[in-house]
Design an enzyme around this catalytic site. Sequence first.
Site, PDB file in Angstrom:
ATOM      1  CG  HIS A  63      39.375  46.548  50.864  1.00  0.00           C
ATOM      2  ND1 HIS A  63      39.217  47.153  49.868  1.00  0.00           N
ATOM      3  CD2 HIS A  63      38.106  46.741  51.627  1.00  0.00           C
ATOM      4  CE1 HIS A  63      38.141  47.994  50.005  1.00  0.00           C
ATOM      5  NE2 HIS A  63      37.409  47.485  51.209  1.00  0.00           N
ATOM      6  CG  ASP A 115      19.877  38.431  34.937  1.00  0.00           C
ATOM      7  OD1 ASP A 115      19.900  37.213  35.323  1.00  0.00           O
ATOM      8  OD2 ASP A 115      18.794  38.763  34.287  1.00  0.00           O
TER       9      ASP A 115
END
Length: 417
Positions: free
Chosen positions: A124, A362
């Site tokens: 992070h 996808d």
Amino acid sequence: MQRVIFYRLHELSAESFYSQIFPKLERSLSITLHHYSPLAGRLTWDAQDPKLCILFSQGDSTTLTVAETEADFSCVSGDGLRPAAELRSFVPSLKASDDSASALSLQITFFPNQGFCIGVTSHHGAVDGKVFLMFIKSWAYVCRLQEHEATKNLPVLPEELTPSFDRTVINIPTRLEEEILGMSAKYRNNIMRTLNPSPAPEITADTISATVELTRENIEKLKERVKNESTRPLELRLSTYVIAFAYAWTWVVKACEDDANRPVGLLVAADFRHRLSPRVPDTYFGNCVFPIGLFGYEAREFSEEDGFVKVVEILSDAVHGLDSGEIESHCMNYVGGVKKIKPGAQIGAIAGSPRLGIYGVDFGWGRPAKTDLVTIDRTKGFFSLSERKNGQDGVEMGLCLEKSEMNIFLSLYKNGL
């Protein structure tokens, strides 16, 4: 920040996976890292530097692990109750020390005759959730591109996926950055500075993961309830985020109620890209998220009959405040609030957003069957938030609780709709 994305492919053989799917994923990952070069580098925090840096050079790489499991794909990728510890095996760890850390690590796990999953761990300190998803979407874009054209030359990414590395767009005082970094390090690790993530707490066999949904009809019904019960309905910002967070958090507090006077609080993670002046590009590469702390409450305030509406009002006021105050005032308020957190306080927070579109990722083999944010298992009261996997309006939220607490939560959650 650890996320796992599951893809179901019935009758996926080892030959197909190792000779077709894995090579495409590996090759497209390598190409994508050319666009996101800092993710192949390392974060460093030298003792003489006031803030951390990302160092990368030609030839840097990231770790990619390939694994195979006999786990039941339907079970680990389902919405029902499942042991939280199972998900940890599908995400890799980061190599890290106090002054150096990998920015990214990946794992692809093959489920024979069932499908595969992609586990991604990012630091992070390098990127926030928005950039994290930009990278995953770019990887998927390049992977699909291999089906239609040769990729000998570095393909051009769509504008919305092309990262901006210009650090000069962040216009905040240096002393403010140092205050944020110093506070974060001391609060999380009890030492002045470290890049080593806090170790994941041990998970017992009784810790359960589950996913719940709110349909568009559910959300509208809850909004009407707030309008009818709040004394100031016209002042409130009744966003899906506010409604979903308030509804789930109220029942978690109730399900974990062992002391009505125990301290509780809320964290709102806000993207400041469009809240700084000048405005930061949407594709800015880095961590542009800052938390807004809402502390000083007791569990009984949220577990009473009007608890849901009260949480909505608190969150709505916080979101309104984001658009009015300067970053310096938000920072000082948060630093002051953190210092006042009482030991043992239960903190609620949400990671993710339905706007990020994780279920649209996808790679060429269809939409994800499921995705989970694994890091929420570290803190009771943290939720993941995304759009619904079936593409219909509404949201889904993931959470982890002890089994007895989860059973109470699910009963309250269902009966409250």
